[in-house]
Scaffold this active site. Structure first.
Site, PDB file in Angstrom:
ATOM      1  CG  ASP A   1      -3.754  11.191   1.263  1.00  0.00           C
ATOM      2  OD1 ASP A   1      -3.105  11.211   2.356  1.00  0.00           O
ATOM      3  OD2 ASP A   1      -4.837  10.528   0.910  1.00  0.00           O
TER       4      ASP A   1
ATOM      5  CG  ASP B   1      -1.461   8.738   2.951  1.00  0.00           C
ATOM      6  OD1 ASP B   1      -1.905   8.200   1.920  1.00  0.00           O
ATOM      7  OD2 ASP B   1      -1.400   8.452   3.907  1.00  0.00           O
ATOM      8  CG  ASP B   2      -3.045   7.299  -1.392  1.00  0.00           C
ATOM      9  OD1 ASP B   2      -2.391   6.285  -1.555  1.00  0.00           O
ATOM     10  OD2 ASP B   2      -4.253   7.330  -0.719  1.00  0.00           O
TER      11      ASP B   2
ATOM     12  CG  HIS C   1       1.090   5.545   0.896  1.00  0.00           C
ATOM     13  ND1 HIS C   1       0.094   5.458   2.002  1.00  0.00           N
ATOM     14  CD2 HIS C   1       2.292   5.373   1.402  1.00  0.00           C
ATOM     15  CE1 HIS C   1       0.804   5.324   2.997  1.00  0.00           C
ATOM     16  NE2 HIS C   1       2.012   5.453   2.966  1.00  0.00           N
TER      17      HIS C   1
ATOM     18  NE  ARG D   1      -2.798   1.779  -2.214  1.00  0.00           N
ATOM     19  CZ  ARG D   1      -2.605   2.242  -0.897  1.00  0.00           C
ATOM     20  NH1 ARG D   1      -2.457   1.057  -0.220  1.00  0.00           N
ATOM     21  NH2 ARG D   1      -2.701   3.349  -0.589  1.00  0.00           N
TER      22      ARG D   1
ATOM     23  CE  LYS E   1      -6.152   3.445  -0.684  1.00  0.00           C
ATOM     24  NZ  LYS E   1      -5.420   3.937   0.421  1.00  0.00           N
TER      25      LYS E   1
END
Length: 367
Positions: A185, A206-207, A228, A261, A263
């Site tokens: 991340d 990743d993010d 991501h 996104r 979540k």
């Protein structure tokens, strides 16, 4: 160890009969520039300096480059190449805290996390114990500007601060694409207020951004590749589970799993409110262009949304671009009544499939 103190007055104070006053100490510090070539000397003498230059420091294995509890107003400049010895441990490799701190990098510098020594494809889910990279915790009313970061072992910036600006930061973990980089991340934000992240250039696995909790947060002008996407969450299951008043704008996400996104964690409690995604260009997305789900669990979603973390006051506008043919353009999975008061306009995500599994899509939104 080389330590130079520039423009300090009468360091050979043994010749002076009277002890220095608090005023004289503050005057001396106010003009003190210190150049350090070891982590130990920088940590030991940091309070003596108004400006700290970290010159090509080789940080020993298992040691934090510790610039915590800096004096108010300290400036810190990274110079040359900063490197870190290999050891399995949780880190962080770098830690900063203090008020009114300015952190920057000299032209040509690089902070090399040496990630390949730890990468094993498992990130923080197993395998080697890998150190977090940079803790900006209790770094308040401060700025981090122009840092060039290469190959972090796992997550790069952990932000827990009030009124912090992170501008023009480059995080290049692209070597991890073929060498087992995972959970890298770029910016993880939690328990924070008034955070601005602008003009970030990120290549990772990743993010690009993950906001787990916090209020009054801005991410703008970002370029995110290989990871991501840009995320709110996961939200739930922590001490603080509130995300409020977030604006993510004028950014680009390419060659990533997701575009934008949200979540929220299955069977958890919390809230997500007043979040705006605006003017986000996406391309080369392999999973979802826009994805909002209330069934998140680490590893895989449950497929059954819960209502404990409502998503309200959400605006998604001008998210445009393409996903891969086997990806999904838009996926919304909300619990019964737990997503409401959404604004949805100017979005155009194409190239992939239309989901037949969306649930409880709020009025005005499109899945």
């Amino acid at each position: 160890m080389r330590t130079s103190f520039v423009s300090m007055v009468a360091l050979g104070a043994a010749a002076v009969s009277a002890a220095p006053t608090r005023v004289s100490e503050l005057v001396a510090r106010s003009s003190a520039t210190c150049t350090f070539t070891s982590a130990a000397s920088a940590s030991a003498s940091k309070k003596s300096c108004s400006t700290i230059v970290l010159d090509s420091i080789e940080v020993p294995a298992g040691v934090t480059l510790d610039l915590s509890s800096l004096e108010d107003g300290t400036k810190v400049i990274f110079k040359g190449e900063t490197t870190f010895g290999y050891e399995e441990w949780s880190g962080p490799l770098i830690r900063f805290s203090g008020s009114n701190i300015e952190v920057s990098g000299e032209d040509g510098h690089v902070i090399n996390g040496g990630g390949a020594s730890w990468w094993d494809g498992e990130g923080t889910n197993g395998g080697k114990t890998k150190p977090k990279f940079f803790y900006a915790h209790s770094l308040d009313d401060s700025t981090i500007t122009g840092l060039n970061i290469l190959n972090t072992p796992v997550q790069a910036f952990s932000v827990q601060a009030d009124n912090l600006v992170l501008d023009s930061i480059t995080i290049d973990n692209s070597d991890g694409d073929a060498n087992g980089g995972h959970n890298t991340d770029a910016f993880d934000v939690g328990e924070s207020t008034y955070i601005t992240i602008s003009n970030a250039n990120v290549k990772n696995q990743d993010d690009c951004l993950a906001i787990n909790s916090g209020e009054n947060i801005v991410f703008t002008g970002g370029y995110c590749s290989g990871g991501h996407g840009i995320s709110i969450g996961s939200v739930g299951g922590r001490d603080d589970n509130t995300v409020k008043n977030v604006t993510i704008s004028d950014s680009t996400v390419v060659d990533s799993a997701n575009g934008v996104r949200i979540k929220t964690v299955y069977d958890a409690t919390g809230s997500v409110s007043d979040v705006t995604f605006s003017n986000i260009a996406i391309s080369g997305i392999t999973d979802y262009g826009i994805v909002i789900e209330q069934d998140y669990e680490n590893g895989s979603p449950t497929g059954e949304p819960t209502t404990g973390v409502p998503i309200t006051g959400l605006t998604i506008e001008k998210v445009t671009g393409t996903v891969e043919s086997d990806a999904t353009n838009v996926y919304i999975l909300c619990g019964d009544g737990s997503c409401s008061d959404w604004t949805w306009s100017g979005n155009d995500v194409t190239g992939g499939e239309t989901s037949s599994e969306c649930e409880n899509v709020p009025t005005g939104a499109s899945c």
